[in-house]
Design a protein around this motif. Structure first.
Motif, mmCIF file in Angstrom:
data_model
loop_
_atom_site.group_PDB
_atom_site.id
_atom_site.type_symbol
_atom_site.label_atom_id
_atom_site.label_comp_id
_atom_site.label_asym_id
_atom_site.label_seq_id
_atom_site.Cartn_x
_atom_site.Cartn_y
_atom_site.Cartn_z
ATOM 1 N N TYR A 128 0.902 -1.254 0.116
ATOM 2 C CA TYR A 128 0.075 -0.013 0.078
ATOM 3 C C TYR A 128 0.932 1.228 -0.072
ATOM 4 O O TYR A 128 1.817 1.347 0.867
ATOM 5 C CB TYR A 128 -0.840 -0.205 1.319
ATOM 6 N N VAL A 129 0.696 1.882 -1.088
ATOM 7 C CA VAL A 129 1.626 3.411 -1.029
ATOM 8 C C VAL A 129 0.731 4.710 -0.783
ATOM 9 O O VAL A 129 1.121 5.672 -1.244
ATOM 10 C CB VAL A 129 2.429 3.313 -2.205
ATOM 11 N N GLY A 130 -0.464 4.457 -0.605
ATOM 12 C CA GLY A 130 -1.496 5.767 -0.216
ATOM 13 C C GLY A 130 -1.511 6.149 0.946
ATOM 14 O O GLY A 130 -0.507 6.111 1.772
ATOM 15 N N LYS A 131 -2.288 7.309 0.893
ATOM 16 C CA LYS A 131 -2.181 8.021 2.461
ATOM 17 C C LYS A 131 -2.472 7.116 3.585
ATOM 18 O O LYS A 131 -3.433 6.512 3.729
ATOM 19 C CB LYS A 131 -3.087 9.286 2.122
ATOM 20 N N LYS A 132 -1.691 7.279 4.590
ATOM 21 C CA LYS A 132 -2.312 6.569 6.128
ATOM 22 C C LYS A 132 -2.762 7.609 6.818
ATOM 23 O O LYS A 132 -2.200 8.706 6.579
ATOM 24 C CB LYS A 132 -0.767 5.840 6.677
ATOM 25 N N ALA A 133 -3.714 7.084 7.689
ATOM 26 C CA ALA A 133 -4.183 8.292 8.686
ATOM 27 C C ALA A 133 -3.070 9.212 9.372
ATOM 28 O O ALA A 133 -2.128 8.637 9.613
ATOM 29 C CB ALA A 133 -4.794 7.559 9.562
ATOM 30 N N GLY A 134 -3.280 10.666 8.906
ATOM 31 C CA GLY A 134 -2.406 11.333 9.633
ATOM 32 C C GLY A 134 -0.876 11.682 8.851
ATOM 33 O O GLY A 134 -0.015 12.295 9.438
ATOM 34 N N ARG A 135 -0.784 10.400 7.936
ATOM 35 C CA ARG A 135 0.673 10.492 7.490
ATOM 36 C C ARG A 135 0.628 10.775 6.016
ATOM 37 O O ARG A 135 -0.548 10.202 5.208
ATOM 38 C CB ARG A 135 1.402 9.197 7.761
ATOM 39 N N HIS A 136 1.677 11.186 5.232
ATOM 40 C CA HIS A 136 1.654 11.344 3.766
ATOM 41 C C HIS A 136 1.907 9.896 3.082
ATOM 42 O O HIS A 136 2.234 8.907 3.697
ATOM 43 C CB HIS A 136 2.744 12.220 3.374
ATOM 44 N N SER A 137 1.387 9.995 2.007
ATOM 45 C CA SER A 137 1.864 8.770 1.017
ATOM 46 C C SER A 137 3.165 8.588 0.802
ATOM 47 O O SER A 137 3.994 9.371 0.927
ATOM 48 C CB SER A 137 0.916 8.840 -0.085
ATOM 49 N N MET A 138 3.551 7.518 0.287
ATOM 50 C CA MET A 138 4.781 7.441 -0.153
ATOM 51 C C MET A 138 5.118 8.314 -1.392
ATOM 52 O O MET A 138 4.753 8.489 -2.152
ATOM 53 C CB MET A 138 5.038 5.832 -0.523
ATOM 54 N N PRO A 139 6.119 9.032 -1.203
ATOM 55 C CA PRO A 139 6.580 9.822 -2.335
ATOM 56 C C PRO A 139 7.128 9.571 -3.547
ATOM 57 O O PRO A 139 7.310 8.425 -3.694
ATOM 58 C CB PRO A 139 8.031 10.544 -1.788
ATOM 59 N N GLN A 140 6.313 10.202 -4.625
ATOM 60 C CA GLN A 140 6.329 9.447 -5.987
ATOM 61 C C GLN A 140 7.680 8.811 -6.371
ATOM 62 O O GLN A 140 7.488 7.993 -7.150
ATOM 63 C CB GLN A 140 5.828 10.785 -7.005
ATOM 64 N N ASN A 141 8.797 9.801 -6.139
ATOM 65 C CA ASN A 141 9.987 9.074 -6.501
ATOM 66 C C ASN A 141 10.342 7.600 -6.115
ATOM 67 O O ASN A 141 10.810 6.707 -6.512
ATOM 68 C CB ASN A 141 11.163 10.078 -6.593
#
Ligand code: SAH
Length: 510
Positions: free
Chosen positions: A55-68
């Protein structure tokens, strides 16, 4: 090791029925699945059990994995030799950053394919009854983003010069900026009376539509509590949904139900509820896997011709028995003149798939009735009976047949186990959002639910479900486990259960 490849796949707007055939095929056979938020949990139940899901999407309160980093991950996984599916909501090339991933793969020399998906605007149009074009008066369709890269200070969307007439505008990612979008358009000369439909969670059971016009939409959306994800449709046709809202008028639209199922098996009940517009979360509480002891298998098949009765107590038993049978023999006639009994019609149907007829099915599909029906044939005295079963199965059959002087051999061919729900996407969805109702169709479903209660704790603000039972036996088990029975089907059948759900949760019941 040969290099793998990457598939940039569109998952559609959310409803699992809108995933393309090609996408489903790839999801089912990939080694690695890299996915974002907004991918439906049902779709995440399609990969093989040994597929690595990331899973690379947004987690509650945290950002998603950066695109690069996502790009590096795709390259690395492919280099290890994997078939990688990169699954994105909607279409990968519509506001999906699919192009950046394609460029990175190309630069790394990795083979890739792009599989289009139904983009959210098309899903929102269809499921809100809003035609996006119309022959006589609407010949332009514009797709724009309301929210670009948050680091950019200026919008590159030229709001002042969008076509003002004969056009449908579909705005993605526009909820948080709805106010300024509407103002920009009015300032640019758009008529404040142009209809607007904001379609939240388009195509899903909990879809909601907020309708107003350009001048009033800001107020209306606030009152409505419009949240992302939503598509804002602006144009004359946005008012048509009031007439042709085929989806919103379904009796269970907007309701969410939980059903229990075994891993890897789609549920007939889910299909019935979904056809009535409901959102269904299938909790995979148990998994059923083949489990045959090789020595027992050899013994059983060496003696197969000496049995008088072959008794099946479940469709799974039939499947695994014949699989093992054809690993030993290559001709169905090796079964000999054995008589065959099945606990119920679904089991007999499974037997029929092997072109074998069932000699005995009791009136009621349970172990007691099967035992009684077998005893009534008056053929059990000194008869050899092979009872095919799973690891659980109650022993009543064996006991009753032995009382009638049969010699019973039990052949276990599968085992039923509790699944790990701590990371399961469907369980996660249930914990976070809850449901209107939870439906139980068997005592074993109730027990597995209770056993796994620690992984099914609802979040504070999640909807607390009412519980619905298929019939008295299941209800008794629920009561015994300390669970309320809010509703019960009139007759113990799936159709009757669905009727009870419509009567108690459907639009007409309000
Ligand atoms: N690639 C996607 C878009 C991703 S951008 C596609 O082709 O659809 C994310 C935006 O898509 C959301 O902010 C929302 O505007 C829209 N969106 C995605 N799924 C949606 C849904 N089920 N209902 C309404 N809008 C949706």
């Amino acid at each position: 090791m040969p290099e793998g490849s990457v598939y940039l796949v569109g998952a559609g707007p959310g409803n699992p029925g809108l995933v393309t055939v090609r996408a489903k095929e790839l999801i089912e056979r990939c080694d690695t699945l890299v996915y974002d938020s907004l991918v439906h949990p049902t779709v995440l139940s399609w990969p093989r059990a040994d597929c690595e899901q990331i899973y690379v999407g947004k987690k509650a309160g945290r950002h998603s994995m950066p695109q690069n980093e996502i790009q590096k991950l795709l390259v690395a996984k492919a280099k290890e030799g994997n078939q990688v599916v990169r699954l994105k909501g909607g279409d990968p090339f519509v506001f999906g950053r699919g192009s950046e991933e394609a460029l990175a793969l190309d630069a790394a020399g990795i083979e890739f394919e792009v599989v289009p998906g139904v983009t959210a605007a098309l899903g929102a149009g269809a499921f809100s009854g809003t035609p996006l074009t119309q022959r006589d008066h609407n010949s332009t369709l514009v797709i724009v983003t309301g929210h670009e890269d948050p680091d950019k200070s200026e919008s590159s969307v030229d709001w002042a010069n969008l076509p003002r007439e004969n056009c449908t505008l579909c705005v993605y990612m526009g909820v948080s900026r709805l106010e300024s979008i509407a103002q920009n358009l009015i300032d640019a000369g758009f008529d404040p009376a142009i209809p607007v439909a904001c379609v939240e969670w388009a195509t899903l059971g909990h879809q909601r539509v907020c309708r107003a016009d350009l001048g009033t939409i800001r107020q209306e959306a606030k009152q409505f509590g419009l949240k992302s994800p939503a598509i804002i449709i602006i144009g004359e046709n946005a008012a048509m949904g009031e007439k042709i809202s085929w989806f919103e008028s379904k009796p269970l639209q907007g309701r969410r139900f939980v059903v229990t199922r075994s891993q890897g098996q789609a549920s007939e009940l889910s299909g019935k509820l979904e056809r009535l517009g409901a959102e269904v979360i299938g909790l995979p509480l148990i998994s059923i896997t083949r489990n045959i002891d090789e020595a027992t298998k050899e013994d059983v098949f060496a003696e197969i011709a000496s049995y008088d009765w072959l008794v099946f107590s479940s469709p799974n038993g039939v499947r695994y028995f014949f699989e093992a049978f054809f690993e030993t023999f290559d001709d169905i006639r090796s079964l000999g003149f054995i008589r065959i009994a099945a606990v119920g019609r679904s089991t007999a149907k499974e037997i029929k798939k092997f072109y074998v007829t069932t000699d005995l099915i009791p009136d009621e599909a349970n172990a007691d009735s099967l035992a009684e029906a077998l005893v009534a044939t008056d053929s059990l005295d000194s008869a050899n009976v092979l009872l095919v079963s799973g690891n659980l199965g109650r022993d009543v059959l064996t006991v009753k047949l032995e009382e009638a002087r049969a010699i019973v051999d039990r052949f276990e061919v599968y085992k039923t186990e509790a699944t790990d729900l701590s990371n399961d996407p469907a369980a996660k969805e249930f914990r976070e959002s809850g449901a209107d109702g939870i439906l139980f169709t068997s005592s074993s479903g109730v027990k597995s639910f209770v056993d796994q209660a620690k992984d099914l704790q609802l979040a504070e603000d999640a909807l607390r479900p009412q519980s619905v039972s298929i019939g008295p036996i299941t209800s008794a088990c629920m009561t015994q486990q300390g669970m309320p029975v809010n509703h019960q089907a009139k007759e113990a059948s799936l159709d009757s259960l669905v009727e009870a759900v419509v009567a108690n949760f459907g639009k007409e019941s309000e």
